[in-house]
Write a protein that holds these residues in place. Structure first.
Motif, short mmCIF file in Angstrom:
data_model
loop_
_atom_site.label_atom_id
_atom_site.label_comp_id
_atom_site.label_asym_id
_atom_site.label_seq_id
_atom_site.Cartn_x
_atom_site.Cartn_y
_atom_site.Cartn_z
N TRP A 1 0.83 -1.21 0.00
CA TRP A 1 0.00 0.00 0.00
C TRP A 1 0.86 1.26 0.00
CZ3 TRP A 1 -0.46 3.62 4.06
CH2 TRP A 1 0.12 3.27 5.28
N LYS A 2 2.06 1.18 0.55
CA LYS A 2 2.95 2.34 0.55
C LYS A 2 3.52 2.59 -0.84
CE LYS A 2 3.98 1.44 5.39
NZ LYS A 2 4.96 1.01 6.40
N LEU A 3 3.93 1.53 -1.53
CA LEU A 3 4.37 1.69 -2.91
C LEU A 3 3.24 2.20 -3.80
CD1 LEU A 3 6.67 -1.38 -3.75
CD2 LEU A 3 7.32 1.02 -3.61
N ALA A 4 2.02 1.70 -3.54
CA ALA A 4 0.88 2.13 -4.35
C ALA A 4 0.62 3.63 -4.19
CB ALA A 4 -0.36 1.33 -3.97
N LEU A 5 0.70 4.13 -2.97
CA LEU A 5 0.52 5.56 -2.75
C LEU A 5 1.60 6.36 -3.48
CD1 LEU A 5 -0.56 5.82 1.00
CD2 LEU A 5 -1.87 6.56 -0.99
N ALA A 6 2.85 5.88 -3.40
CA ALA A 6 3.94 6.57 -4.08
C ALA A 6 3.77 6.50 -5.60
CB ALA A 6 5.28 5.97 -3.67
N TRP A 7 3.29 5.37 -6.09
CA TRP A 7 3.12 5.20 -7.54
C TRP A 7 2.02 6.12 -8.07
CZ3 TRP A 7 -0.19 3.66 -11.44
CH2 TRP A 7 0.39 3.19 -12.62
N HIS A 8 0.93 6.23 -7.34
CA HIS A 8 -0.20 7.02 -7.81
C HIS A 8 -0.04 8.52 -7.55
CE1 HIS A 8 -2.88 3.85 -9.13
NE2 HIS A 8 -2.70 3.19 -8.00
N HIS A 9 0.61 8.87 -6.44
CA HIS A 9 0.61 10.27 -6.02
C HIS A 9 2.01 10.88 -5.91
CE1 HIS A 9 -3.64 9.77 -5.25
NE2 HIS A 9 -3.38 8.72 -4.49
N GLY A 10 3.03 10.15 -6.30
CA GLY A 10 4.39 10.67 -6.18
C GLY A 10 5.05 10.19 -4.90
N PRO A 11 6.38 10.07 -4.92
CA PRO A 11 7.09 9.50 -3.76
C PRO A 11 6.96 10.38 -2.52
CG PRO A 11 8.63 10.43 -5.34
CD PRO A 11 7.28 10.44 -6.00
N HIS A 12 6.82 9.72 -1.39
CA HIS A 12 6.81 10.40 -0.10
C HIS A 12 7.81 9.66 0.77
CE1 HIS A 12 5.65 12.03 3.74
NE2 HIS A 12 4.75 12.82 3.17
N GLU A 13 8.93 10.30 1.02
CA GLU A 13 10.06 9.61 1.65
C GLU A 13 9.71 9.06 3.02
OE1 GLU A 13 12.88 8.89 -0.03
OE2 GLU A 13 11.66 9.73 -1.63
N ALA A 14 8.97 9.80 3.82
CA ALA A 14 8.65 9.32 5.17
C ALA A 14 7.82 8.05 5.11
CB ALA A 14 7.90 10.40 5.96
N LEU A 15 6.88 7.99 4.16
CA LEU A 15 6.04 6.81 4.03
C LEU A 15 6.86 5.61 3.56
CD1 LEU A 15 3.10 5.72 4.14
CD2 LEU A 15 2.93 6.29 1.71
N LEU A 16 7.70 5.78 2.55
CA LEU A 16 8.51 4.68 2.05
C LEU A 16 9.56 4.25 3.08
CD1 LEU A 16 8.98 5.79 -1.67
CD2 LEU A 16 7.39 4.09 -0.76
N ASP A 17 10.13 5.20 3.80
CA ASP A 17 11.10 4.85 4.84
C ASP A 17 10.46 4.03 5.95
OD1 ASP A 17 13.27 6.03 3.61
OD2 ASP A 17 13.16 7.89 4.76
N SER A 18 9.17 4.25 6.19
CA SER A 18 8.51 3.54 7.30
C SER A 18 8.47 2.04 7.07
CB SER A 18 7.09 4.08 7.49
OG SER A 18 6.23 3.67 6.43
N TYR A 19 8.57 1.59 5.81
CA TYR A 19 8.61 0.14 5.56
C TYR A 19 9.78 -0.49 6.29
CZ TYR A 19 9.84 -4.20 3.20
OH TYR A 19 10.20 -5.50 2.95
N GLN A 20 10.98 0.06 6.11
CA GLN A 20 12.14 -0.49 6.80
C GLN A 20 12.01 -0.34 8.31
OE1 GLN A 20 16.28 0.06 5.45
NE2 GLN A 20 16.68 1.07 7.41
N THR A 21 11.56 0.82 8.76
CA THR A 21 11.44 1.05 10.20
C THR A 21 10.50 0.04 10.84
OG1 THR A 21 11.77 3.41 9.81
CG2 THR A 21 10.90 2.77 11.95
N GLU A 22 9.34 -0.15 10.24
CA GLU A 22 8.34 -1.05 10.83
C GLU A 22 8.74 -2.51 10.70
OE1 GLU A 22 4.31 1.69 10.31
OE2 GLU A 22 4.66 0.02 8.92
N ARG A 23 9.03 -2.94 9.49
CA ARG A 23 9.25 -4.37 9.28
C ARG A 23 10.60 -4.83 9.79
NH1 ARG A 23 6.35 -7.25 10.18
NH2 ARG A 23 7.45 -8.89 9.03
N ARG A 24 11.64 -4.07 9.59
CA ARG A 24 12.94 -4.49 10.12
C ARG A 24 12.90 -4.50 11.64
NH1 ARG A 24 18.16 -3.06 11.64
NH2 ARG A 24 19.79 -4.31 10.64
#
Length: 629
Positions: free
Chosen positions: A307-330
């Motif tokens: 869902w984070k990649l989808a938001l970036a794909w549709h609306h443009g990259p948002h670094e905080a949202l994409l960075d949260s993948y590593q923060t949360e899952r790692r």
């Protein structure tokens, strides 16, 4: 907009591609294999209830995902020390052969127009640009692929991870198991069993037996950490001794379906995001000791990232949202690995002083059970309470049965069309979910209460949110009072619970969940290095999985292309569809519509002049490198 490139066509890569398709994002899956999966009944996966729901809505669509156990039994020598029955409050995990899971996902991907799988396409180079990534594959026809993002789901020996120069430290061979899948009748039909210190000769330290479909069982014998070559004769002897020990001395008739040796490694990639490239599944982490499930965590990676990649794909990259993948899952996997590594000396350490303390055996049995059934620190799904996407506290926030950051309970809700559906079936559609707890609504048709009480005000607040959201109504929710309003992320994690309709607080929580307003979790962003939470005493030298014996029978492999000659389960697999070079450069909405409508008519992009792996040199014409449609 170019598609997302997924490297690897195992369960994690295919799940990610299908999840992105539900968000209207096209993908190309690069599969180094022929597109078929080896039938291996001894290589299975145990999925927690929420990840089982994920693959069910993506691929199984109403069909049984796998086998649910009726109960759990723990034994020590001849005594049953713990036993319980699964229920709606504590649902059973789902046990499924990995080839069956991968096959169902492949079938679903074949029917999805936004997913293209390129078989016999092995990645050998990739480059990142300001607006996307370019990858080169070799196979019967070498090809260049251009994408908006790239995700490496290509297993323990990940080519993507190596090309990104990401280190993969950890521990090798923390556990070894001899594994057999067989069809027989045991004294505990439908129950999963963990038997410690069985009283017969050759029983070893620990045996587990877990039911599969059609009267089959997977049985695992814990092996000494070093040595003890498992020959076919020795494994058959173990099977006969174990069946006789469980069945009163007589060996029941059985049909041996498959065997193997499963070696567990614990490793964690230092970084899970490098600009527009990401790692997921076994490419990012390896775990599996004490009943923990590597594939289950890999599916959570896919659900979190989609869902984070989808938001970036549709609306443009948002670094905080994409960075949260590593923060949360790692962060979640780090906690799981650390818990397992701390418990291993206690449970496998032999004759230390703790082994003689009163109650220690019961405590060890409970700890081992946690990992297998999905409870406690070893098994409970991760919480993202400290995520950079966490909402700020306010006076309107109230506690419910699931704390913020944890997966929501799958209660029955009333959908906008008036139908009654499980809450999890509304996930993964690109929308936030707003759930109103309203006792009594189930006895009235929706038209009677949709315009009554607080509903109009709540509907207006939902319409005003900064991202599309769906308003659902639940008769009840654990720990929630009437008129509690829940905000749920697209991956099913609770953002906040409010005491009634508070439009400003609801809006602020939605902004935080989308990474737009610097929620409280963003003050504690995870470091990009790896010093925090690396699991290993071992160095980076050997890649995990290279110590495997033959074709592993483990749950943690995800590549779907496991090979016999010493390669770990989870080698590189599938991918998703590529886009043409001539993508329009107009507004984002125009680019999206054209990309989606032409997802099946991609041509291969022109290679960059500096790309690696082009044997003809950077100035050669690209025409012969284009993949066939």
């Amino acid at each position: 907009m170019d598609p997302v490139i997924v490297v690897g066509a195992g369960p994690v890569g295919l799940t990610l591609a299908l999840a992105l398709a539900r968000h209207s994002v096209p993908t190309v899956v690069l599969d180094e294999g022929p597109g078929k999966d080896e039938h291996r009944p001894a290589r299975t996966a145990v999925l927690r209830d929420d990840t089982a729901a994920l693959v069910e809505r993506l691929a199984f669509r109403g069909r049984d995902t796998g086998t649910r156990w009726s109960g759990w039994r723990s034994m020590r020598r001849k005594q049953t020390v713990r036993q319980f029955t699964f229920s709606d409050e504590q649902p059973s995990p789902v046990h499924v052969p990995q080839h069956a899971l991968t096959g169902a996902l492949r079938d679903a991907a074949a029917d999805e127009r936004l997913v293209r799988i390129a078989v016999e396409s092995k990645l050998d180079s990739l480059e990142q640009h300001a607006s996307g990534v370019t990858a080169h594959t070799r196979g019967p026809k070498d090809a260049w692929w251009r994408g908006s993002y790239l995700v490496g789901c290509d297993g323990p020996r990940s080519t993507v991870r190596k090309l990104l120069d990401v280190r993969f430290p950890g521990r090798t061979a923390v556990e070894r198991h001899a594994v057999a899948a067989l069809r027989t009748e045991l004294p505990w039909p439908g129950e999963a069993l963990l038997h410690r210190s069985p009283p017969w000769r050759g029983g070893g330290a620990e045996i587990s037996a877990r039911p599969l479909d059609h009267g089959a069982w997977r049985i695992d014998w814990l092996l000494p950490p070093r040595g003890e070559l498992v020959t076919p004769e020795a494994l058959v002897a173990r099977i006969r001794e174990t069946l006789a020990g469980w069945c009163g001395g007589a060996v029941p008739s059985y049909e041996l379906l498959d065997t193997g040796v499963h070696t567990v490694h614990h490793r964690l990639a230092r970084r899970w995001r490098v600009n527009r490239a990401f790692l997921a599944g076994d490419a990012a982490h390896l775990l599996g000791a004490l009943g923990t499930q590597g594939l289950d965590e890999g599916l959570r990676d896919a659900d979190n990232l989609a869902w984070k990649l989808a938001l970036a794909w549709h609306h443009g990259p948002h670094e905080a949202l994409l960075d949260s993948y590593q923060t949360e899952r790692r962060g979640a996997v780090t906690t799981r690995l650390r818990t397992a590594d701390q418990a291993l000396p206690l449970l496998r350490g032999g004759k230390g002083l703790r082994a003689y303390l009163p109650g220690s055996a019961r405590g060890q049995d409970a700890l081992l059970m946690d990992g297998h059934v999905g409870s406690g620190q070893l098994g409970t799904p991760a919480s993202y309470a400290d995520s950079p996407l966490a909402a700020e506290p306010s006076d309107s926030v109230v506690p419910v049965g699931t704390p913020p950051g944890t997966p929501v309970v799958d209660v029955r809700v009333t959908a906008p069309d008036g139908s009654f559906v499980p809450l999890r079936r509304r996930l993964g559609r690109g929308k936030l979910l707003v759930v109103l707890v309203a006792p009594g609504t189930v006895v009235w048709e929706r038209r009677h209460w949709v315009s009554a009480g607080i509903m109009p005000r709540l509907a207006a607040a939902v319409t005003a949110l900064p991202h599309p959201a769906e308003l659902l109504v639940a008769e009840s929710y654990p720990g929630a009072a009437a008129h509690t309003v829940l905000l749920v992320r697209p991956d099913g994690h609770l953002v906040t619970a409010l005491s009634g309709v508070h439009p400003a607080e609801l809006y602020a929580a939605a902004e935080a969940a989308l990474g737009r307003n610097g929620g409280r979790g963003q003050r504690a962003r995870a470091s990009e290095g790896g010093g925090d939470g690396d699991t290993g005493e071992a160095g980076d030298g050997g890649e995990a999985g290279e110590a495997s014996e033959g074709g592993e029978a483990g749950e943690d492999g995800q590549g779907g292309q496991g090979k016999q000659g010493g390669e770990a389960a989870g080698s590189t697999g599938g991918g998703v569809p590529g886009e043409p070079v001539g993508v329009p450069s107009g507004p984002a909405s125009e680019r999206r519509s054209e990309t989606a409508s032409n997802a099946r008519s991609h041509t291969s992009p022109t290679p960059p002049t500096s790309a690696k792996g082009d044997s003809r040199g950077p100035g050669a014409a690209p025409g012969n490198d284009r993949p066939t449609r």
